[in-house]
Structures are given as C-alpha cells and as structure tokens.
Motif scaffolding. Sequence first.
Motif, PDB file in Angstrom:
ATOM      1  N   THR A 153     -75.748 -46.218 -20.496  1.00  0.00           N
ATOM      2  CA  THR A 153     -77.006 -46.391 -21.228  1.00  0.00           C
ATOM      3  C   THR A 153     -78.012 -45.287 -20.887  1.00  0.00           C
ATOM      4  O   THR A 153     -78.594 -44.666 -21.783  1.00  0.00           O
ATOM      5  N   LYS A 154     -78.199 -45.037 -19.597  1.00  0.00           N
ATOM      6  CA  LYS A 154     -79.140 -43.997 -19.183  1.00  0.00           C
ATOM      7  C   LYS A 154     -78.704 -42.617 -19.674  1.00  0.00           C
ATOM      8  O   LYS A 154     -79.532 -41.784 -20.040  1.00  0.00           O
ATOM      9  N   THR A 155     -77.394 -42.387 -19.685  1.00  0.00           N
ATOM     10  CA  THR A 155     -76.875 -41.081 -20.102  1.00  0.00           C
ATOM     11  C   THR A 155     -77.138 -40.811 -21.580  1.00  0.00           C
ATOM     12  O   THR A 155     -77.474 -39.691 -21.973  1.00  0.00           O
ATOM     13  N   PHE A 156     -76.987 -41.859 -22.420  1.00  0.00           N
ATOM     14  CA  PHE A 156     -77.083 -41.657 -23.868  1.00  0.00           C
ATOM     15  C   PHE A 156     -78.457 -42.003 -24.444  1.00  0.00           C
ATOM     16  O   PHE A 156     -78.677 -41.831 -25.643  1.00  0.00           O
ATOM     17  N   LEU A 157     -79.365 -42.476 -23.618  1.00  0.00           N
ATOM     18  CA  LEU A 157     -80.692 -42.842 -24.132  1.00  0.00           C
ATOM     19  C   LEU A 157     -81.438 -41.681 -24.790  1.00  0.00           C
ATOM     20  O   LEU A 157     -82.108 -41.897 -25.811  1.00  0.00           O
ATOM     21  N   PRO A 158     -81.387 -40.452 -24.265  1.00  0.00           N
ATOM     22  CA  PRO A 158     -82.089 -39.368 -24.963  1.00  0.00           C
ATOM     23  C   PRO A 158     -81.648 -39.205 -26.422  1.00  0.00           C
ATOM     24  O   PRO A 158     -82.473 -38.954 -27.302  1.00  0.00           O
ATOM     25  N   LEU A 159     -80.325 -39.376 -26.679  1.00  0.00           N
ATOM     26  CA  LEU A 159     -79.832 -39.276 -28.055  1.00  0.00           C
ATOM     27  C   LEU A 159     -80.311 -40.447 -28.900  1.00  0.00           C
ATOM     28  O   LEU A 159     -80.603 -40.294 -30.090  1.00  0.00           O
ATOM     29  N   LEU A 160     -80.397 -41.641 -28.292  1.00  0.00           N
ATOM     30  CA  LEU A 160     -80.893 -42.819 -29.015  1.00  0.00           C
ATOM     31  C   LEU A 160     -82.375 -42.659 -29.337  1.00  0.00           C
ATOM     32  O   LEU A 160     -82.820 -42.989 -30.437  1.00  0.00           O
ATOM     33  N   ARG A 161     -83.135 -42.169 -28.378  1.00  0.00           N
ATOM     34  CA  ARG A 161     -84.569 -41.981 -28.618  1.00  0.00           C
ATOM     35  C   ARG A 161     -84.819 -40.950 -29.716  1.00  0.00           C
ATOM     36  O   ARG A 161     -85.725 -41.089 -30.523  1.00  0.00           O
ATOM     37  N   GLN A 162     -83.969 -39.929 -29.741  1.00  0.00           N
ATOM     38  CA  GLN A 162     -84.114 -38.892 -30.763  1.00  0.00           C
ATOM     39  C   GLN A 162     -83.953 -39.469 -32.158  1.00  0.00           C
ATOM     40  O   GLN A 162     -84.671 -39.096 -33.091  1.00  0.00           O
ATOM     41  N   ALA A 163     -83.008 -40.397 -32.309  1.00  0.00           N
ATOM     42  CA  ALA A 163     -82.739 -40.985 -33.627  1.00  0.00           C
ATOM     43  C   ALA A 163     -83.536 -42.261 -33.883  1.00  0.00           C
ATOM     44  O   ALA A 163     -83.443 -42.830 -34.970  1.00  0.00           O
ATOM     45  N   LYS A 164     -84.296 -42.738 -32.863  1.00  0.00           N
ATOM     46  CA  LYS A 164     -84.959 -44.047 -32.956  1.00  0.00           C
ATOM     47  C   LYS A 164     -83.943 -45.101 -33.384  1.00  0.00           C
ATOM     48  O   LYS A 164     -84.145 -45.841 -34.352  1.00  0.00           O
ATOM     49  N   GLY A 165     -82.851 -45.129 -32.622  1.00  0.00           N
ATOM     50  CA  GLY A 165     -81.703 -45.940 -33.019  1.00  0.00           C
ATOM     51  C   GLY A 165     -81.656 -47.314 -32.390  1.00  0.00           C
ATOM     52  O   GLY A 165     -82.685 -47.931 -32.083  1.00  0.00           O
ATOM     53  N   ARG A 166     -80.428 -47.805 -32.191  1.00  0.00           N
ATOM     54  CA  ARG A 166     -80.191 -49.181 -31.755  1.00  0.00           C
ATOM     55  C   ARG A 166     -79.354 -49.195 -30.475  1.00  0.00           C
ATOM     56  O   ARG A 166     -78.326 -48.517 -30.383  1.00  0.00           O
ATOM     57  N   LEU A 167     -79.792 -49.983 -29.510  1.00  0.00           N
ATOM     58  CA  LEU A 167     -79.029 -50.226 -28.283  1.00  0.00           C
ATOM     59  C   LEU A 167     -78.522 -51.661 -28.337  1.00  0.00           C
ATOM     60  O   LEU A 167     -79.313 -52.610 -28.346  1.00  0.00           O
ATOM     61  N   ILE A 168     -77.203 -51.825 -28.371  1.00  0.00           N
ATOM     62  CA  ILE A 168     -76.587 -53.145 -28.521  1.00  0.00           C
ATOM     63  C   ILE A 168     -75.658 -53.379 -27.333  1.00  0.00           C
ATOM     64  O   ILE A 168     -74.810 -52.535 -27.026  1.00  0.00           O
ATOM     65  N   THR A 169     -75.820 -54.511 -26.676  1.00  0.00           N
ATOM     66  CA  THR A 169     -75.030 -54.818 -25.484  1.00  0.00           C
ATOM     67  C   THR A 169     -74.326 -56.156 -25.655  1.00  0.00           C
ATOM     68  O   THR A 169     -74.955 -57.159 -25.999  1.00  0.00           O
ATOM     69  N   ILE A 170     -73.019 -56.132 -25.425  1.00  0.00           N
ATOM     70  CA  ILE A 170     -72.238 -57.378 -25.438  1.00  0.00           C
ATOM     71  C   ILE A 170     -72.338 -58.001 -24.055  1.00  0.00           C
ATOM     72  O   ILE A 170     -71.809 -57.467 -23.079  1.00  0.00           O
ATOM     73  N   SER A 171     -73.025 -59.114 -23.947  1.00  0.00           N
ATOM     74  CA  SER A 171     -73.167 -59.787 -22.656  1.00  0.00           C
ATOM     75  C   SER A 171     -72.376 -61.092 -22.674  1.00  0.00           C
ATOM     76  O   SER A 171     -71.324 -61.165 -23.314  1.00  0.00           O
ATOM     77  N   SER A 172     -72.872 -62.115 -22.020  1.00  0.00           N
ATOM     78  CA  SER A 172     -72.154 -63.392 -21.957  1.00  0.00           C
ATOM     79  C   SER A 172     -73.117 -64.516 -21.618  1.00  0.00           C
ATOM     80  O   SER A 172     -74.080 -64.304 -20.856  1.00  0.00           O
TER      81      SER A 172
END
Length: 404
Positions: free
Chosen positions: A205-224
């Motif tokens: 997540t931390k590694t790819f966050l800059p790319l997500l912020r650039q696109a104002k995208g979506r962070l989706i996590t499969i939890s339980s």
Amino acid sequence: MEDYTLPFWIYLCVLTVFIGGAMKKILASHLSTAPTLVAWLGATVLVERLWAFCLPAVLLLVLLGLACCIYLAARTRPPPAALPAHGKAVFITGCDSGFGNAAAKRLDALGFEVFATVLDLSGDGARELQRICSPRLTLLQVDITQPQQVQQALLDTKAKLGLRGLWGLVNNAGICVNIGDAELSLMSNFRGCMEVNFFGTVNVTKTFLPLLRQAKGRLITISSPAGDQPFPCLAAYGASKAALNLFINTLRHELELWGVRVSTILPGSYKTGQSSNHAYWEQQHKQLLQNLSPALLEDYGEDYVNETKELFQSHAKQANPDFSPVIDTIVQALLAPQPQVRYFAGPGLGLVYFIHNYCPFSISNHFLKKLFVKKKLMPRALRKQSGFNLNLNLHNNNNEEKLK
C-alpha cells in the motif's frame, strides 16, 4: 404535557438518540432484511412512545407520512451510472487462485488494464490468466513479504503506465495458517499471518500510494470479519486482520484530502486458497503436534486438537465456491461514483454484524461459538478435573449415607 417529570424527558431523549443512531447505522450498512426490520420495529417503539405521551395524533401522522415519503424516495432513486472501466489501471495482489484470480479475469473482461501478482509465474493460476485474459493483463511474480520484489513490481508498473497514475489497488493477498486455541497456536503462525496479512499489505500500500494519489483512485482491501469479531480458534489470523483494519481505516481519513477513496470488503465463508486443501491442513496439523510442548499437549489432549482440525475441515467443505458476490463488490468499489466505506460480501454477514453491534455481549459471544467451531470436547485436564470432582462428590454422598 406539564405533568411529565424531567427524568421522563431525559429518558425520551436518550431513547430517541439511541433509536435514531441505530437506524442510521443499520440502513447505511445495507444489511439484510431481518436486521433492517428489527430497526424499523425499534423506530415503531419510539413512535408509540411519542404517540402516547407528547404528540397530537394529526401531527404524528404528518410526521410519519413525511418520513415514509423521504425513505421511499431514497430507496427508489436510481443509482448513479458507474464510471467507465476503459483506460483505468488496477493492481491486484494474490492472483494465483481465489478472489484475486477471479477478480483479475473479471476486471480484464470489463476493459481494465490489470497488473496481477502471483507467487509462481509457472503455476496453474498464472497460466490460466495468460490463456484467458487479453494482452492488457500483465503478470508479475511478487511475494509481498519481500520488499525488493514489491519495489520491482512498482518499477514494472510505472514502465507500462508511463505518466498515468494507478486507478485501483486491490489488496487481496493473505493467508490463514493452522487454526486452534490461541495457547496452542505456534508463534510462527502469528508471525506468518502478520508478515503477509499486515506487514506485506502495508508495504504494498505504501509503495503504490503515490500512483493512487496521482490518479485520485481507489484503495480496496479484502479483510475478514475475524478482524472485527473474536472468532474462536482464529486468534493469529484475526489479530493480523484487526491490525490491517485499523491501518486501512486510518488511511481512509488521511487520504480523503488527496481524493483517494478507501473501501474494505468483508467476505463471508468461501473456498479460497488452501481452505479446502486436505493435505495442506494435515501437514499443518502434524507440524503443530510436533512443536507443542509435552506438558501443553497433555493438558489439552491430542483428541482435542484433532477435533479442532476436523471441525475446521468440515466448515471449509461447506464454504461457498461461488466468488461472484465478492468480485461484484470489488467492481462496485472500483467503479461506483460514491463507493462505500465497507462492503459485506456474502449471505448472513449482516445478521452477524447486527448481533455483534447491537446485542448484549453474552448473546454475541454465544452466537460466535455456535457459528464457527462447535467444539464438543473439553481439554483433557478439565475432563480429568470434572471426573475427579464427580468421584469426590459420589464419595462424600456415600459417607453421608453411612453416617445416617
């Protein structure tokens, strides 16, 4: 109305706040019909109190009619059109099998540019994705617990995206090692779950966050749900998911300013990963028995440990093989103009969370024990103690009869 005392009005205000808060929370959670009906029954109790004590009948009818109109308008309003998938890139972890593999295929079919990570590029899951999916899909061999591999995946993704950002990151990779009582679970089980489910996911997540912020995208996590509720015999897995849930919820607040939407998906019971692999669980069980101390094994008993394994395998056999509710939810979280913070993906989850959130602890605790691992055996030491106490009681009763 002047006949009513101050304690009554305090009571009425508290009841109003409680019922209103419960209604808002339940309806916003999109739970199943039964809990929603319970919520409306609670509202009916409130209305009955208002009717009996302080509101004229005509005004009450007006308020009820207005509330019904607002509710029906909200329910019948058509949902906003989904965003287009074309031109959007999504990075998904854990695509060798299960949710990740199915999600990669669905998203590719919808027109997304998919970056799918697998542990083995020559494995069955990777070959299936290569055979079925379009050339838009890129396979990356990544173990998320290895920072160097995650960094290389970032470089490979950037090379393909060019100046574009990343629309979606789907944190799907996870493991659940041998289940059992927390005292019986090996420290390697706790560390293994934390390394993959928490530390590995945090690193991705931390590694790819800059790319997500650039696109104002979506962070989706499969939890339980095990990360929210204390399911018996799932301490190692549940603890790792609880840590993950808190991390993701914190990110949700922090990323709001950047325009990144954060969603958590809570699946029900599905046949994913190694859950239905009999040989895998036999090997885990054997490893557990070999590493338990003799004193601990004596206290619990090998038959007690065996029963836990058999109960879990029986539960896994009854799990749902159809992943479509989870995959549909991933698509919705990626393409909905206003994605939800939490998605319940699977039948019965609404009832589970309703009982957990709104019922007394004794009821929710009993429900969890009956829902997952229905153990019949007690640990061996407790059985011996019970037998000793029974013999002692019988002996005392016989002595009392002789004295008579």
